[in-house]
Design a protein around this motif. Structure first.
Motif, short mmCIF file in Angstrom:
data_model
loop_
_atom_site.label_atom_id
_atom_site.label_comp_id
_atom_site.label_asym_id
_atom_site.label_seq_id
_atom_site.Cartn_x
_atom_site.Cartn_y
_atom_site.Cartn_z
N LYS A 179 56.08 64.44 -120.06
CA LYS A 179 57.12 64.68 -119.06
C LYS A 179 56.78 64.07 -117.71
O LYS A 179 55.66 64.20 -117.22
CB LYS A 179 57.35 66.18 -118.89
CG LYS A 179 57.95 66.85 -120.11
CD LYS A 179 59.06 67.80 -119.72
CE LYS A 179 59.69 68.48 -120.91
NZ LYS A 179 59.07 69.78 -121.18
N LEU A 180 57.77 63.45 -117.08
CA LEU A 180 57.58 62.81 -115.78
C LEU A 180 57.08 63.82 -114.76
O LEU A 180 56.07 63.58 -114.08
CB LEU A 180 58.90 62.19 -115.32
CG LEU A 180 58.88 61.25 -114.14
CD1 LEU A 180 60.13 60.37 -114.16
CD2 LEU A 180 58.81 61.98 -112.81
N ASP A 181 57.75 64.95 -114.69
CA ASP A 181 57.40 65.91 -113.61
C ASP A 181 55.97 66.42 -113.80
O ASP A 181 55.22 66.56 -112.85
CB ASP A 181 58.40 67.05 -113.56
CG ASP A 181 58.58 67.71 -114.91
OD1 ASP A 181 58.40 67.02 -115.92
OD2 ASP A 181 58.90 68.91 -114.97
N LYS A 184 53.56 63.84 -112.77
CA LYS A 184 53.48 63.78 -111.31
C LYS A 184 52.59 64.90 -110.79
O LYS A 184 51.67 64.67 -110.00
CB LYS A 184 54.88 63.89 -110.72
CG LYS A 184 54.91 63.79 -109.20
CD LYS A 184 56.34 63.78 -108.70
CE LYS A 184 56.38 63.62 -107.18
NZ LYS A 184 57.79 63.58 -106.68
N PRO A 206 57.13 57.22 -118.40
CA PRO A 206 57.59 58.22 -117.42
C PRO A 206 56.43 58.93 -116.72
O PRO A 206 56.45 59.10 -115.51
CB PRO A 206 58.41 59.18 -118.28
CG PRO A 206 58.92 58.36 -119.40
CD PRO A 206 57.84 57.36 -119.69
N TYR A 209 55.03 56.68 -114.25
CA TYR A 209 55.93 56.59 -113.11
C TYR A 209 55.77 57.82 -112.23
O TYR A 209 55.70 57.72 -110.99
CB TYR A 209 57.37 56.47 -113.63
CG TYR A 209 58.41 56.36 -112.55
CD1 TYR A 209 58.26 55.47 -111.50
CD2 TYR A 209 59.56 57.15 -112.59
CE1 TYR A 209 59.21 55.37 -110.51
CE2 TYR A 209 60.52 57.05 -111.61
CZ TYR A 209 60.34 56.16 -110.57
OH TYR A 209 61.29 56.06 -109.58
N GLN A 213 54.79 58.06 -108.35
CA GLN A 213 55.48 58.80 -107.28
C GLN A 213 54.48 59.62 -106.48
O GLN A 213 54.48 59.60 -105.25
CB GLN A 213 56.53 59.73 -107.89
CG GLN A 213 57.70 58.99 -108.51
CD GLN A 213 58.71 59.95 -109.13
OE1 GLN A 213 58.40 61.11 -109.40
NE2 GLN A 213 59.91 59.47 -109.36
N ALA A 214 53.57 60.31 -107.20
CA ALA A 214 52.57 61.12 -106.50
C ALA A 214 51.75 60.25 -105.56
O ALA A 214 51.59 60.54 -104.38
CB ALA A 214 51.67 61.81 -107.52
N ARG A 216 52.46 57.35 -104.30
CA ARG A 216 53.26 56.82 -103.21
C ARG A 216 53.36 57.87 -102.11
O ARG A 216 53.12 57.60 -100.93
CB ARG A 216 54.66 56.47 -103.72
CG ARG A 216 55.53 55.80 -102.66
CD ARG A 216 56.95 55.66 -103.16
NE ARG A 216 57.51 56.99 -103.43
CZ ARG A 216 58.62 57.16 -104.14
NH1 ARG A 216 59.25 56.12 -104.66
NH2 ARG A 216 59.10 58.38 -104.35
N GLU A 235 63.22 51.61 -118.99
CA GLU A 235 62.19 52.38 -118.28
C GLU A 235 61.05 51.46 -117.87
O GLU A 235 61.12 50.75 -116.88
CB GLU A 235 61.64 53.48 -119.20
CG GLU A 235 62.57 54.64 -119.40
CD GLU A 235 61.95 55.70 -120.29
OE1 GLU A 235 62.68 56.59 -120.71
OE2 GLU A 235 60.73 55.64 -120.57
N VAL A 238 61.62 48.00 -116.60
CA VAL A 238 62.21 47.97 -115.26
C VAL A 238 61.14 48.25 -114.21
O VAL A 238 61.04 47.57 -113.19
CB VAL A 238 63.33 49.03 -115.15
CG1 VAL A 238 63.91 49.05 -113.75
CG2 VAL A 238 64.40 48.78 -116.19
N TRP A 239 60.30 49.25 -114.50
CA TRP A 239 59.29 49.64 -113.50
C TRP A 239 58.26 48.54 -113.31
O TRP A 239 57.79 48.29 -112.21
CB TRP A 239 58.64 50.95 -113.93
CG TRP A 239 59.58 52.11 -113.86
CD1 TRP A 239 60.59 52.27 -112.97
CD2 TRP A 239 59.63 53.23 -114.74
NE1 TRP A 239 61.27 53.44 -113.23
CE2 TRP A 239 60.69 54.05 -114.31
CE3 TRP A 239 58.88 53.64 -115.84
CZ2 TRP A 239 61.02 55.25 -114.94
CZ3 TRP A 239 59.20 54.83 -116.46
CH2 TRP A 239 60.26 55.62 -116.04
#
Ligand SMILES: Nc1ncnc2c1ncn2[C@@H]1O[C@H](COP(=O)(O)OP(=O)(O)OP(=O)(O)O)[C@@H](O)[C@H]1O
Ligand SMILES: Nc1ncnc2c1ncn2[C@@H]1O[C@H](COP(=O)(O)OP(=O)(O)OP(=O)(O)O)[C@@H](O)[C@H]1O
Ligand SMILES: [Mg+2]
Ligand SMILES: [Mg+2]
Lengths: 301, 503, 399, 399
Positions: A179-181, A184, A206, A209, A213-214, A216, A235, A238-239
C-alpha cells in the motif's frame, strides 16, 4: 469440447483479484489479445476476489462447463493444485500464469520470476552504488505483504545479489502491504533514524512512490534513488518518466503468451509437455527507455 | 360536569389474545380517580392506550370533549397527558434533570440546550418531592427508589391536565408516599385530574375521590371512595369475598438457624458512608423476619450482602445452622440454601429473552438433570407445579415472560426461587406490584413455608404488610440497626420513628 | 428490547420469533430456487453440490463457535486469525521433521492441557466417590502428571517423522482452545467488551501466525503434498462434512439440552440475573470463547487438508463471513436468542449465493454489491419488518 | 447494564467513570513517555510529530463519526469502504475531464441534496414567519429547485476542466452523507442490527468503488500528480489537521450542548425510553449514520490529497482501527457513554504506537502482536479493572 459449428474456443480464466493495478493491466492485455482472435476465441474472465476457495470453484465451474482450455493465475502455490489436477485429468489443458503451483502436471507455466526481478533490482542497485565489488552505501527495503510469495521472492532475489557486496547494508524490511500510504508511513519513520540512505527499494511502485513523497516532504528526495517494481504504464512508468523513480523493473503480464500457447495447443500447433516452464523476461525501466513502456494514448500530464 | 377523559368500549388484543373486552372509563376534571384490579386486569394496558403507546385498539377515546386517537406518545403529551409507567423508564447515563426534560429540553437559538434553566426547573420540582440528591448526577447512581422519584418528577414537569400514575409508590416507603400524596392533593386543587393505579388499598382511601374497579379486562364498578368499604372493594376486584386481614398463625421454633454478626459493607466510592454498618441479628427456624427502613436505609444492600453479592466489600460473620458461611458469590449462597428475590424485576430478576418456563427453572436446573441433561419432562412438570401452586395467570408456559402482567411476572420470580427449595428465603419487596388477592395467597403461602421450617427475611415498603405477617421487625436507619420489635409490640408509629433519620 | 419491538413494530415477540425461525429457511429455499432457475443442471449436479458443501464446511466451524459467542451476547473477531494461525501451525507440524516454532508453541500447550484434564478427571472421580478434597487433589495431580508425561513423550515422538493426521487433529484445536479461553478470561475477569478484546487477539494471533511461519525472520506459507487428512478428488469433502456435521450436532445438543447451554442463553439475555441465579458467568464465558477458538482451529486443520497449505492470511476477514452467517441464521446480536441450525442455514445461504453468482459469471464488483444487498434483504425479511411494512401500507389504504 | 457494572466490578459508575475519563489520557502520556525514552530527539522532532499528526488526521475523521454511532449504541462497519469509495470518486473527479461514472453518481446526489436543503430552508423560514404550511411548501419547493439548478450548472461546468478542490470537498462528503443515511434508514425503519446493515453496506460500497474505478468493467486506481488539496512539504498536513480539528470541535459541541447530541446519548442509553419521551429516534439515527458517512467520505478526500491516489481498497480494515480508537478513547460499545476528545486521544495513541514501533524497527509480525496486547492492556487499564484487582488484593491482605 470445441463447439465446431461456431468454431470458437471457449477459454476460462480465473484471475485471483483485480484490486491490484497490475492485475487490471494483466486483464486488459489478455482481453486485448483475445480480441485479436476475433470470434475464434470466447474468453471468460472470473475474479476470485483474492480467495483461493473462489479459484477452486472457478476451475470446478470451468470443468462442468467443459471449456476448451483453462488459464489460471492462482493466489498461491498450493491451494488450487488439486483442482488443476482434476481439470487436467478431465482432459482440459490448464495453463498456470504468474504464480507456479505445487502440482507440476499442468500444460504450461508462464510467468515472470520474482526472484529474477529481485536479482535485477539488486544488480541495478549495486551498480548505482559503485558497481560490483566496490559498491558502498545504504539501502532501505520496504516489503510487500510478507505473507505473500512475491514479496518473499522479490526480497530473496535482491538480497542474493546485494548480499555479496560487503560495502552495502540493507536496512528495514518492514511490511508495507503493497500500500502506498503504508509505504509512505514506513519511509517517513525510517528517514529519521537513517539520515544517510542512498537507495529505497520497495517491492512495488506505489510503495516506492509513497517513500518518495515522504522524502520529498523531508526535503531529501533528490539525494535518494527510489527503485520500484511492476513498471505499469499508468504507474511506475509514468513516475520514472517524471523523474520520481530512478528505475522500476517490468513485471510483465503473462496473459497474452498464455492465451497464445493455449490456442496453439488446441489447434495442434503445439505439443503438451507437462510441467513446462516459460519464464518471461523482466526489463529495467529507466529514464532512457521509459517511453517504450508508457501507454501511448495516456491523456495524463 | 363534562369528564376530561372518557373511554368507551375499549377493546385491545395482543397477537389475537384479547386482554380488554370493552372497558368503560372516565375521569372528571380535578379529581383523583383510583384504578384498581387484580394483576392482569388490564390497568396498565388501558393507560398505555391513553398515553398513545398502543395504537392498535378499538373503541372511543374522548379527551377534553373531542374524540382523539393518539398516533404517538408525543401527541398525548402535547394534548396534556402525562404518565408514570409501571416499569421505570429512565436513561441511566443522563442526569436527573436531563431525564426529566428528555425530548422537551429548553433550548436557545435552536438546539442549544439551556442547562441553567433546565437544572433550575428540575431542582424546583424535585425539591417538592424532597429529593435531596443533586439533579446533575446520572440516574444510574440512584437506586430504584430514587429513580422512582425521578419518574414522578418527570411526569410533574409536564404540568399536564391529566396525570396517570401506574403504581408510583411501589418502590417508595410510607414516608416518601406521604410526600407524594401531598403533591397529588396540591395538583388536584390546581384542577389537574389524576388516574392513580395501586395495589395498596389504604392509599386509595387517603387520596382517591372515586374508584374504578377492573376485572379480567372489564369495568366492574365505579363508586365514590368513601361509599365503599375495603372489604367490598376487594371482593369486587377478585370477584369473590374472602378474609381480608391476614393474621399470621403458628409460632417459629426456638432454635436459631441464621446468625449474622457485625456485618459491614463499605461503599465502593471512597469517602461515602458505609452502606451497612456493624449489623447483627438472628433468625429462628420458620421465622418471618421483617426489615423496615426508609428509602436508602440499606435494606437491599443488606439482603444482597447476605446473598454473597459484592462480597469483596463485605466483612462480618454469617452462620447457617451453626456452620459459618464464607460466601464469595451468589452461587455459593444458593448451594448453601439461600435464595434472594431481588427488588428490580426487569433489571436483575427476569431474563426477557426467555419464556416463562425457562425463567422459572433457571435457578433450579440442577434438580432437572437426567444423565447430565435437562429433562424437558421434569422441567415442564416443575414449572406447572409452581404455576398452579402460586396460581400464576399464564396462557402457555412457552410465552415470552414480558407478556405477563407485572404481578404475574413477580409471581414467576418467586416461584423461581421457591423451586430451589431454600432454607433461608430473602425477599426484597416481594409484593411489589402484586394485587391484594395475590398478596393474600402469598402471605398464606409464606407462612406455609415457615411452617415447613423455612426462615424468611423480607423487606417491604408497606409497613402494614410487615406488621401483619412478620414475627419480628428490624428497623434500619442509614445502614445501622436502629430498633428490633416483636410482632406484638410493633406499631406503625414506633417503626417510622425508629426509621426516621436522627435529627 | 423486546418490549420496544412489540410496541413499535406492532408484531408481537412470538410472531417475529416465528419470522426469525422461518426466515432463514425461506431464504435458503429462495436461493436454491434461484440457483435451479438460473443454472439448472449445472447447479443441481452432485459435483457442484459437493463443491459447495466442501467449501462451506470450513467456514461453518467458526460460524458454529460464533453462534455460541453471540448467543452469550458477545462477539469474536479473532476467529479468522486463529484459523490462519492454525493452518500455519498445522502445516508445519505435518511437514517439518524437526523441533520448530510451531512445535515449541503447540506441544507445551498440549501437555498443559493433558495435565489439567488428568487432574480434573482424577479429582472429580474421587470427590464423586466421596473422598475428602485434599486426598482428591493429590490423586488428581498425580493423574495429571502421568497424562502430561505420556502426552509429552508421544508428541515429541511425533516430531521426529512429522506429525500424524490424528496428532494434528488433537493438538491444533487445543492451541485454539487456549487462545480462545484467553479471550474469555480477559472478557470475564476484566469485564471488557468482547469486541475490543477479540480485536486485540485478532491482531496478536495474526502476528503469531507470521512469526511461527517465519524461518530466519522471513515469512512464507508452508506447502505440503500429502494432504494428510484428505483423500483425493471430491471425496475429500467427506471428512470435513463429517467434522462440521458432528460439531453441529454436538453444539446443538449442548445448547438445547445441557445446563451449560441454557446458561449461555441466560447470560446473553440478562447477565446480572444469570449471576444472581447462581450461574458461574465467568466460567461459562471462558468455555464459550474457548470452544469458539478450538472450532476455528479445527477449521484451520480442514483448510490445511483441502488446500494443502498453511498461510498466515488464510482466514483474513473470515470473522465477518462467520458473523454474517450467524445473523442471517436468525441469531440476534443482542444475545439470548439463536440456534446452530439457523447458522448452518446462514452458512449455506452465503455458500450457494457465491456459487450461483460465480456460475452466472457475475463480475466480482457486482457480486460485492449484490452480496451487500442480499445480506440486508435477508435480515429485513426475517425480522418480519417487510411483512410489517406491507401490513402498514395495507392498513393505510383501508382507513 | 450499569447496575451490573456496579454490583459486579464493585466500582460505582462514578469511580469507573473517572477511570474511563482519565484512562485514555494516562495511556497517551504513557505512550509519549515511551516514545521519548526510546527515541528521544527523533521522536520529539517537529517533523516526526507533524508526520504522525498527518497520518492520524485521516483515520481521525471516521473515528469521530464512529464515536457518534457507538454512543447511539450502534456500530458502523462501512466507514472503510465508504472511504475507499470516495478516494476513487475524488481522484476521478479531480483527474478526468469527461463525464465519468464518478460524476454520474456524485453529481445527481449533489443536486438532490441542494434541492432538499433549499426546500427545507425556504420552507423553514416561511413557517417560522408564520405562513401556512401549504404556502411554505410551495415556496420551499421553488427555492429548492432554484438551488438544484444552480448547483447542477455549476457542477457540470466543473466537469469540463476537472473538478476544483473546493468542488470535491463539497460534493464527495455528500456522497458519503447519502450512503451513511441509507444505513441509518434501514437500521431505524427496519429495526435491524447496525452491525449487519453496515456489514452489507461495507460490501456494497466496496463493490461500488471497484465499479466506479473500473473502466469497461476493469478496475484500477487513479493517480494524479497535482495533489489538489495538498501544498508541498510538511505544510500539507495543515489543511488536514484543520479539517479534523474543526470537525472534532463541532462534534464535541454537538454532543455536549445540542439537543440532538443529548438525544444520541439517550438513544444509546435506553432507546425505548427515548422513544416514549418523544425523541425522534429514527431521525436521530439517520443523522448519526449520515454524519459518520460524510466524515468518512471527507477522510477519503484527505487520503486522496496526501497520497495523490484513489484506490478501491484504500480504506480496507480501517473500520476496525476506527472502532479500536473509539473504544481505547473510553467510549463504551454498550452505548450511552463517550466523548470525542477520548476518541482523539485513542487515535493519537494508536498513531504514536505505530510510529514508535517503526522508529524502533520492530519487525511487522512483532508489531502485530504488540498492537494486540496494547489494545487490550489500554482498555483493561481504563476500565479501572486493574485498579480494582489491586484494591481487592490489598483488601484481602488486610482482613
Ligand atoms: N406486550 C404484551 N404482549 C402480550 N400480552 C400482554 C402485553 N402486555 C400486557 N399483556 C397482557 O394484558 C393483560 C393485562 O396486562 P396489564 O399489565 O395491563 O395488567 P395490569 O392490570 O397492569 O396488572 P398489574 O397490576 O400486575 O400491573 C395481561 O394478561 C397481560 O398478560
Ligand atoms: N431522598 C432521596 N433522594 C434521592 N435518592 C434517594 C433518596 N433516598 C434514597 N435514595 C436512593 O436510594 C438509594 C439507596 O436505596 P436502596 O434501595 O439501596 O435502600 P433500600 O433501603 O433498599 O431502599 P429501597 O429498597 O426501598 O430502594 C440511595 O443510594 C439513593 O440513590
Ligand atoms: Mg400494570
Ligand atoms: Mg431496596
Amino acid at each position: 469440447a470445441k463447439s465446431a459449428d461456431e468454431g470458437t474456443w471457449v477459454i476460462g480464466f480465473s484471475q485471483v483479484t483485480v484490486k491490484e493495478p497490475w492485475r487490471v493491466v494483466f486483464n486488459e492485455n489478455l482481453r486485448a489479445k483475445a480480441l485479436e482472435y476475433g470470434d475464434a476465441v470466447d474468453l471468460i474472465v472470473l475474479d476470485a476476489d483474492d480467495r483461493t476457495e473462489n479459484q477452486v470453484e472457478h476451475i470446478q465451474i470451468f470443468i462442468s462447463r467443459q471449456v476448451d482450455a483453462i488459464l489460471i493465475s492462482p493466489k498461491e502455490a498450493s491451494g488450487c493444485s488439486r483442482a488443476i489436477q482434476e481439470a487436467t485429468e478431465a482432459g482440459i489443458p490448464v495453463i498456470v500464469l504468474d504464480r507456479d503451483t505445487t502440482w507440476k502436471g499442468y500444460a504450461a507455466f508462464i510467468g515472470a520470476s520474482n526472484l529474477v526481478i529481485g536479482r535485477a533490482a539488486g544488480t541495478y542497485a549495486v551498480q548505482q552504488l559503485g558497481g560490483a565489488g566496490s559498491a558502498e552505501g545504504k539501502i532501505y527495503e520496504i516489503c510487500g505483504a510478507l505473507a505473500s510469495t512475491p514479496a518473499q521472492e522479490r526480497r530473496d532475489g535482491f538480497h542474493e545479489v546485494v548480499g555479496q557486496e560487503p560495502g552495502v547494508v540493507i536496512l528495514g524490511g518492514l511490511d508495507g502491504d503493497w500500500k502506498l500510504d503504508q509505504g509512505k508511513a514506513i519511509a517517513q519513520d525510517a528517514l529519521q533514524i537513517h539520515r544517510d540512505i542512498d537507495i529505497i527499494y520497495a517491492h512495488n511502485d506505489p510503495m516506492a512512490y509513497g517513500a518518495y513523497q515522504a522524502a520529498r516532504e523531508m526535503g531529501v528526495a533528490d539525494r535518494i534513488r527510489f527503485l520500484g517494481i511492476d513498471g505499469l504504464p499508468e504507474e511506475g512508468a509514468v513516475w520514472v518518466r517524471n523523474g520520481i523513480l530512478a528505475a522500476t523493473f517490468l513485471y510483465s503480464t503473462p496473459g497474452e503468451a498464455g492465451l497464445e500457447i493455449a490456442i496453439d495447443i488446441l489447434e495442434g500447433r503445439r505439443e503438451i509437455t507437462p510441467g513446462e516452464r516459460i519464464t518471461l523476461p523482466t526489463a529495467t525501466i529507466t529514464a532512457e527507455n521509459v517511453t517504450e513502456f508508457l501507454k501511448q494514448d495516456d491523456p495524463r500530464p | 360536569m363534562e369528564p376530561l377523559l372518557r373511554m368507551e368500549s375499549i377493546i385491545k388484543a395482543f397477537s389475537g389474545v384479547r386482554v380488554l373486552h370493552g372497558v368503560e372509563f372516565e375521569v372528571l376534571p380535578g379529581e383523583v380517580m383510583a384504578l384498581v384490579g387484580e394483576n392482569g386486569a388490564g390497568k396498565s394496558t388501558l393507560m398505555k392506550i391513553v398515553a398513545g403507546v398502543h395504537q392498535e385498539w378499538q373503541g372511543d377515546l374522548h379527551f377534553d370533549g373531542e374524540q382523539v386517537r393518539f398516533p404517538a406518545t408525543r401527541a398525548a403529551e402535547e394534548a396534556g397527558i402525562a404518565i408514570i409507567y409501571q416499569e421505570l423508564n429512565l436513561v441511566p447515563g443522563l442526569t436527573v434533570a436531563e431525564n426529566m426534560f428528555l425530548g422537551r429540553e429548553p433550548t436557545r437559538f435552536g438546539g442549544v440546550i439551556d442547562y441553567a434553566a433546565m437544572n433550575r426547573m428540575a431542582r424546583e420540582i424535585m425539591d417538592s418531592l424532597h429529593f435531596d440528591d443533586p439533579v446533575t448526577i446520572p440516574v444510574s447512581e440512584l437506586r430504584i427508589g430514587g429513580q422512582q422519584l425521578v419518574e414522578i418528577g418527570k411526569a410533574l414537569s409536564l404540568d399536564a391536565r391529566l396525570l396517570v400514575m401506574d403504581e408510583p409508590t411501589s418502590a417508595l416507603t410510607g414516608a416518601e408516599a406521604e410526600i407524594l400524596f401531598t403533591v397529588v392533593r396540591k395538583l388536584r386543587s390546581d384542577g389537574v385530574s389524576i388516574v392513580y393505579i395501586s395495589h395498596r388499598l389504604d392509599e386509595l382511601y387517603q387520596i382517591a375521590d372515586r374508584v374504578t374497579v377492573m376485572r379480567d379486562g372489564r369495568t366492574v364498578g365505579v363508586m365514590n371512595a368513601e361509599d365503599i368499604s375495603r372489604r367490598e372493594l376487594i371482593s369486587l376486584m377478585v370477584g369473590r369475598d374472602f378474609e381480608q386481614f391476614f393474621v399470621r398463625e403458628g409460632e417459629p421454633d426456638e432454635d436459631v438457624v441464621f446468625r449474622v454478626r457485625n456485618l459491614t459493607r463499605v461503599n465502593e466510592v471512597p469517602g461515602r458512608r458505609a452502606l451497612l454498618d456493624d449489623i447483627s441479628f438472628e433468625v429462628r427456624r420458620g421465622e418471618q423476619f421483617g426489615i423496615a427502613g426508609l428509602l436508602g436505609s440499606g435494606r437491599t444492600e443488606l439482603l444482597e450482602a447476605l446473598f454473597g453479592v459484592a462480597a469483596r466489600d463485605t466483612r462480618g460473620r454469617v452462620e447457617l445452622e451453626g456452620v459459618e458461611l464464607d460466601l464469595s458469590n451468589p452461587r455459593q449462597a444458593i448451594e448453601a440454601g439461600i435464595a434472594l428475590l431481588t427488588e428490580d424485576r426487569k433489571g436483575n430478576g427476569l431474563v426477557l429473552s426467555m419464556n416463562v418456563e425457562q425463567n422459572l427453572t433457571l435457578a433450579a436446573l440442577k434438580e432437572l438433570l437426567h444423565l447430565c441433561m435437562i429433562s424437558p419432562g421434569k422441567e415442564r412438570a416443575l414449572a406447572e407445579e409452581y404455576v398452579d401452586r402460586l396460581s400464576i395467570d399464564v396462557a402457555d408456559l412457552g410465552n415470552p415472560i414480558e407478556s405477563l402482567s407485572g404481578g404475574n411476572q413477580q409471581k414467576v420470580l418467586l416461584a423461581k426461587w421457591l423451586a430451589t427449595r431454600p432454607r433461608v428465603l430473602l425477599l426484597d419487596e416481594p409484593t411489589r406490584g402484586v394485587d391484594v388477592g395475590a398478596k393474600h395467597e402469598l402471605y398464606i403461602y409464606l407462612s406455609k413455608l415457615a411452617e415447613e421450617g423455612v426462615s424468611i427475611i423480607m423487606t417491604s415498603s408497606e409497613l402494614p404488610e410487615l406488621l401483619s405477617i412478620c414475627d419480628r421487625i428490624m428497623v434500619l436507619r442509614e445502614g445501622r440497626v436502629s430498633a428490633l420489635f416483636d410482632h406484638e409490640e410493633a406499631t406503625q408509629e414506633k417503626i417510622l420513628h425508629a426509621a426516621a433519620p436522627a435529627a | 428490547m423486546n418490549g420496544l419491538d412489540e410496541q413499535m413494530t406492532g408484531t408481537t415477540s412470538t410472531a417475529r420469533g416465528l419470522a426469525r425461525r422461518l426466515g432463514p429457511f425461506l431464504g435458503l429455499i429462495g436461493i436454491l430456487l434461484a440457483g435451479v432457475v438460473l443454472n439448472g443442471q449445472t447447479f443441481l449436479s452432485l459435483y457442484n453440490q459437493l463443491n459447495v458443501l466442501g467449501r462451506v464446511s470450513i467456514i461453518a466451524l467458526p460460524a458454529i463457535g460464533m453462534t455460541l459467542v453471540i448467543i452469550s451476547a458477545g462477539i469474536d473477531l479473532s476467529v479468522g486469525s486463529l484459523l490462519s494461525l492454525s493452518t500455519v501451525a498445522c502445516a508445519m507440524l505435518l511437514m517439518e521433521r524437526e523441533w520448530t516454532r510451531a512445535t515449541s508453541i503447540t506441544v507445551p500447550l498440549f501437555i498443559l492441557f493433558a495435565l489439567m484434564v488428568g487432574y480434573f478427571i482424577g479429582r472429580g472421580i474421587l470427590i464423586h466417590k466421596g473422598h475428602d478434597r485434599k486426598r482428591a487433589d493429590i490423586v488428581g495431580l498425580i493423574a495429571g502428571l502421568l497424562m502430561a508425561v505420556a502426552v509429552g513423550l508421544w508428541s515429541s515422538a511425533q516430531v521426529a517423522h512429522g506429525f500424524s493426521t490424528i496428532a494434528v487433529l488433537l493438538i491444533i484445536p487445543i492451541l485454539g482452545l487456549f487462545l480462545g479461553a484467553f479471550n474469555g478470561v480477559i472478557i470475564a475477569k476484566g469485564r471488557i467488551q468482547p469486541f475490543i478484546v477479540t480485536l486485540g487477539m485478532m491482531s496478536a494471533a495474526m502476528g503469531l501466525a507470521k512469526f511461527i511461519a517465519g524461518r530466519g525472520g522471513q515469512i512464507h506459507p508452508i506447502y505440503y503434498q500429502s494432504a494428510g487428512y484428505s483423500a483425493e478428488g471430491t471425496v475429500n469433502i467427506a471428512p470435513q462434512s463429517f467434522d462440521f456435521l458432528s460439531s453441529q450436532v454436538v453444539i446443538h445438543f449442548t445448547l438445547t439440552r445441557l445446563r451449560f447451554g441454557r446458561h449461555i442463553y441466560a447470560i446473553g439475555g440478562n447477565e446480572e440475573t444469570a449471576r444472581l441465579s447462581g450461574v458461574n458467568v465467568d466460567r461459562v464465558k471462558m468455555m464459550v470463547y474457548g470452544i469458539c477458538g478450538s472450532l476455528s482451529a479445527l477449521a484451520g486443520v480442514l483448510y490445511c487438508a483441502s488446500y494443502s497449505q498453511g498461510k498466515p492470511d488464510a482466514g483474513a476477514t473470515w470473522e465477518l463471513d462467520a458473523i454474517a452467517a450467524v445473523v442471517i441464521g436468525g441469531t440476534s446480536l443482542m444475545g439470548g436468542r439463536g440456534t446452530v441450525i439457523g447458522t448452518m442455514v446462514g452458512v449455506l445461504i452465503l455458500g450457494y449465493l457465491g456459487n450461483i453468482l460465480n456460475l452466472q459469471e457475475v463480475p466480482s464488483e457486482v457480486q460485492d454489491i449484490l452480496k451487500g444487498v442480499i445480506i440486508i434483504g435477508a435480515v429485513l425479511l426475517q425480522e418480519g419488518t417487510l411483512l410489517w411494512w406491507l401490513r402498514g401500507i395495507k392498513r393505510k389504504r383501508i382507513s
